[in-house]
Motif scaffolding. Sequence first.
Motif, mmCIF file in Angstrom:
data_model
loop_
_atom_site.group_PDB
_atom_site.id
_atom_site.type_symbol
_atom_site.label_atom_id
_atom_site.label_comp_id
_atom_site.label_asym_id
_atom_site.label_seq_id
_atom_site.Cartn_x
_atom_site.Cartn_y
_atom_site.Cartn_z
ATOM 1 N N VAL A 1 1.742 1.944 -3.680
ATOM 2 C CA VAL A 1 0.679 1.986 -4.688
ATOM 3 C C VAL A 1 0.690 3.284 -5.485
ATOM 4 C CG1 VAL A 1 -1.821 2.173 -4.930
ATOM 5 C CG2 VAL A 1 -0.849 0.294 -3.623
ATOM 6 N N LEU A 2 0.962 4.395 -4.829
ATOM 7 C CA LEU A 2 0.883 5.690 -5.511
ATOM 8 C C LEU A 2 2.061 5.933 -6.451
ATOM 9 C CD1 LEU A 2 -0.351 7.987 -2.600
ATOM 10 C CD2 LEU A 2 -1.705 6.950 -4.439
ATOM 11 N N ALA B 1 -4.027 -5.287 -6.908
ATOM 12 C CA ALA B 1 -5.331 -5.609 -7.491
ATOM 13 C C ALA B 1 -5.506 -7.110 -7.665
ATOM 14 C CB ALA B 1 -5.483 -4.897 -8.841
ATOM 15 N N SER C 1 0.827 -1.212 0.000
ATOM 16 C CA SER C 1 0.000 0.000 0.000
ATOM 17 C C SER C 1 0.859 1.259 0.000
ATOM 18 C CB SER C 1 -0.918 0.006 1.222
ATOM 19 O OG SER C 1 -1.819 -1.087 1.178
ATOM 20 N N PRO D 1 3.516 1.276 -10.569
ATOM 21 C CA PRO D 1 2.483 0.552 -11.322
ATOM 22 C C PRO D 1 2.503 -0.943 -11.019
ATOM 23 C CG PRO D 1 3.671 2.091 -12.745
ATOM 24 C CD PRO D 1 4.412 2.039 -11.460
ATOM 25 N N ARG E 1 0.609 -1.535 -7.900
ATOM 26 C CA ARG E 1 -0.839 -1.418 -8.099
ATOM 27 C C ARG E 1 -1.395 -2.674 -8.740
ATOM 28 N NH1 ARG E 1 0.629 4.037 -9.254
ATOM 29 N NH2 ARG E 1 0.720 3.656 -11.511
ATOM 30 N N ARG E 2 -0.701 -3.188 -9.751
ATOM 31 C CA ARG E 2 -1.179 -4.419 -10.405
ATOM 32 C C ARG E 2 -1.157 -5.588 -9.434
ATOM 33 N NH1 ARG E 2 2.074 -2.364 -14.663
ATOM 34 N NH2 ARG E 2 3.772 -3.759 -14.022
#
Length: 437
Positions: A252-253, A263, A249, A256, A259-260
Amino acid sequence: MGGESGRGGPSGGQDTANTAGTRPGAQPRPAGTPKAVGIVWGLLILNTLGSAGAKTIIPLPRSLIQMVTMGALVAAFALALTLNLRLRVRASAFVLLLTLLLVPSVISSMHLVSGFGALFRCTRLALFIGTLWLLGRWWDGGLTFVRHHIRMYFAVLGSVAAGAVISPGAAVPELYGGRLVGALWPLTPPQIGQYAAVIIGLTTLLVLGRRTDRASAVVVIVPSLVLLALTHTRTATLGLLIGLGLAISSLVLTSPAARRFFAWAVLCAVVAAVAFSSALQAWFLRGQSQENFSNLTGRAKVWDALLAAPRTTSEHLFGVGLGDKSFGGLPIDNSWLAVYHEQGLTGAAIVTAIFITLGGVALLRPPSLQRASAIFLISYCAIASYTEAGLGDASPYLLHLAVAASLLAAPAAATPLSTPAVPRRRLPRWARGSEVT
């Protein structure tokens, strides 16, 4: 956490062997982290493996195991001292707080409530902290100690896997309810689960940060996941999931890949919860009744008895001295209560300060792989502290936090080997005038 680092050096093609312009007192920085530092870290890990556990294929006397583990600590301190003969240390709030933890440990152990073994454990803790002071010279915010950590614990898990192949019956005994133990070295299921969870989390973060290739990561992660599943260790599993979730987390910002991964991890968790809910519940309960599970496998009874026991003012403040993390012959299995029992409220306050300091520094740092790895280690140790002891004595948990401290250390500024020569200003021809010959 300033000090010396192994990075950088003079550039520009100048001859650095010329010492004519050396600054008084200036010393050259180390050219890099010596390979022997990895040996020191491995010896520290060997020291914290412990001497109590399952029966091994070849019976090992406990005295022999203790001699090996203590010898490893003495060797680690001696080798670290050899590597850092000038005793150059970096200011480290983490190691300073550990040093302060020695104070209540020694004060309480001097009363010999826990016998002369308490003084021996104080000596062990002092050597352990002293070795960390010596190694702190190479804490520069890099991933060096993360890699040492993964390699060494993966080697330990390799011995567990080898024992399971050689003697499956000894590796999965009925005494531990069919959970995986160390058949070559006496390791308990919680220990194996802890080592597996930590290197899985760190390796996953290295992949997300593109600091290792996927093939190497698979070689580490897949066998470790299998061993973690065979130990049925709930604390390690929850620590891995929550710690990795918090660490990812934080990326995440800015990443990429993070983030993948986040998810896909959420999607897989939802699918697994729906499709394999009964199997997951059975694995999580380990055949225990709801009453036994809610009682934390009997731990709550020991905790209640420990808190209800009468204590003097000195024992409230400084504890009863370093022991084997047990009360009434039963393991305490809670780091905070173990610290309170052995080092009193003073020790508990110092351990709290360690978490606040490391956590605060991690939150103030900008997003990075190092910060995410530190967050994972700090959160894992915080979660595991509820059902595992070890924060008040030389243990793997203090090594995990030491790696986090090394990740959060600020890189040191380079110390120049010599002052650069200042070229003389050449006057224009018209201003030179007549020269004296």
